[in-house]
Design an enzyme around this catalytic site. Structure first.
Site, PDB file in Angstrom:
ATOM      1  N   ALA A  74       0.835  -1.186  -0.410  1.00 48.33           N
ATOM      2  CA  ALA A  74       0.053   0.379  -0.062  1.00 48.33           C
ATOM      3  C   ALA A  74       0.742   1.156  -0.350  1.00 48.33           C
ATOM      4  O   ALA A  74       1.811   1.137   0.669  1.00 48.33           O
ATOM      5  CB  ALA A  74      -0.743   0.471   0.591  1.00 48.33           C
ATOM      6  N   TYR A 141       8.651  10.457  -4.144  1.00 41.79           N
ATOM      7  CA  TYR A 141       8.163   9.208  -3.877  1.00 41.79           C
ATOM      8  C   TYR A 141       9.562   8.071  -3.432  1.00 41.79           C
ATOM      9  O   TYR A 141       9.629   7.500  -2.593  1.00 41.79           O
ATOM     10  CB  TYR A 141       7.579   8.229  -5.792  1.00 41.79           C
ATOM     11  CG  TYR A 141       7.512   6.959  -5.817  1.00 41.79           C
ATOM     12  CD1 TYR A 141       6.648   6.865  -4.713  1.00 41.79           C
ATOM     13  CD2 TYR A 141       7.659   6.994  -6.782  1.00 41.79           C
ATOM     14  CE1 TYR A 141       6.391   5.361  -4.613  1.00 41.79           C
ATOM     15  CE2 TYR A 141       7.989   5.292  -6.955  1.00 41.79           C
ATOM     16  CZ  TYR A 141       7.092   4.512  -5.821  1.00 41.79           C
ATOM     17  OH  TYR A 141       6.738   2.616  -6.020  1.00 41.79           O
TER      18      TYR A 141
END
Ligand code: UDP
Length: 323
Positions: A74, A141
């Site tokens: 996730a 990220y």
């Protein structure tokens, strides 16, 4: 093994769940459905709609289903979005991992496989990238995933947690049931196929002046089934030690080559338009997969780019509006 799969309703997660079940494991999906799809979860898996930041919900999931290992997938995972909103990425990815790890340690689950990423390497000068290549992310990220890798290292040193970090290169392709369905779609292959299907007029090519043979970015596209298989192998490693592995094929294709291959596979016109570079994109990312092949006998079976695109196209045609 009883395995909790966070993000198991997502593109890669849903295929990992399929492979877990195929290998006789029990899969419990933990997903808040912010990006994932309930319909992507195999019917044989347990599905829990919950958020990782809800520590009690994670603890309940681990205890109720007698979880032995976690596959943590996730995450928010868009380079461009992370450049525009770094704190979103540190909050969701690093914060989510922190909550998960706290819960795992509280109930005594000490095995985890992490979806990490080639984006942790940044833009290395030498290719292919090995696990020893320095990690210098060029976007939040990649930085957020590197921070999670670091957390795992310390959790191993301090609490005896065993982890395997799998640094994915570019996941692509589909199985019969599971394919890529993001909103908005930012990835190259699904965007190319949307144009092939007549749902968009052209593919934007983000940068044609990179230092690559044809000026467009080069990536190592890996079939999602080969990627998922590596997670099953990684579970066995957790019995003994912690490890880090790259997951790619060791060969790269440029954006222009992917578009050309998609034209051949689909037989459709796929017009392109030059667009500005996308912030944070490194010019070339190609993996050395030697370590996982040598250590775990990982044996990719779907490495041809035409077959990868063909599988994605088949899924796209069968699911014209996604799930
Ligand atoms: N790309 C592109 N047009 C698109 C989507 C992606 O030119 O519509 C390029 C992108 O700039 C990158 C490569 O294709 O160089 C792969 O991008 P993707 O988002 O699929 O994966 P990433 O490498 O960012 O994880």
């Amino acid at each position: 093994m009883n395995v909790l799969v966070t993000g198991g309703a997502g593109y890669i997660g849903s295929v990992v769940v399929e492979q877990l079940l195929k290998h006789g494991h029990q899969a419990v999906v933990f997903d808040n459905l912010s990006k994932g799809h309930r319909a992507a979860v195999a019917p044989e898996a347990v599905f829990l709609q919950a958020d990782l930041h809800d520590n009690d919900a994670v603890i309940r999931a681990l205890e109720t289903h007698k979880i032995e290992a976690v596959i943590h997938m996730a995450a928010d995972s868009l380079v461009g979005e992370s450049m525009a909103d770094p704190l979103k990425y540190f909050g969701s990815n690093v914060g989510g991992a922190n909550s998960l790890l706290n819960a795992m340690l509280k109930v005594g689950v000490r095995k985890i496989v992490l979806s990490s990423t080639a984006a942790t390497y940044g833009a290395p000068e030498t290719m292919p990238i090995t696990e020893a290549t320095p990690q210098r992310p060029t976007n939040p990220y990649g930085e957020s995933k590197l921070m999670i890798e670091t957390m795992l290292r310390w959790c191993d040193a301090t609490y005896g947690l065993r982890y395997v970090s799998l640094r994915y290169f570019n996941a692509a392709g589909a199985t019969e049931r599971c394919g890529e369905d993001h909103e908005p779609e930012t990835h190259l292959i699904p965007n190319v196929l949307r144009v092939a299907a007549g749902k968009a007029e052209h593919v934007n090519v983000f940068g044609e002046d990179y230092p690559t043979p044809d000026g467009t970015c080069v990536r190592d596209y890996i079939h999602v089934i080969d990627l998922a298989d590596a997670h099953i192998l990684a579970l066995n490693v957790l019995e003994r030690r912690s490890e880090v592995y790259n997951l790619g094929y060791g060969s790269g294709y440029s954006v222009a080559e992917v578009v050309e291959m998609a034209r051949q596979v689909t037989g459709r016109r796929i017009p392109t338009e030059a667009a500005p570079r996308r912030a944070g994109d490194p010019p070339v990312l190609i993996a050395s997969p030697d370590k996982i092949m040598r250590d775990l006998g990982w044996n990719p079976r779907h490495s041809e780019l035409d077959r990868i695109i063909e599988s994605a196209w088949r899924w796209h045609v069968a699911h014209p509006n996604g799930y």
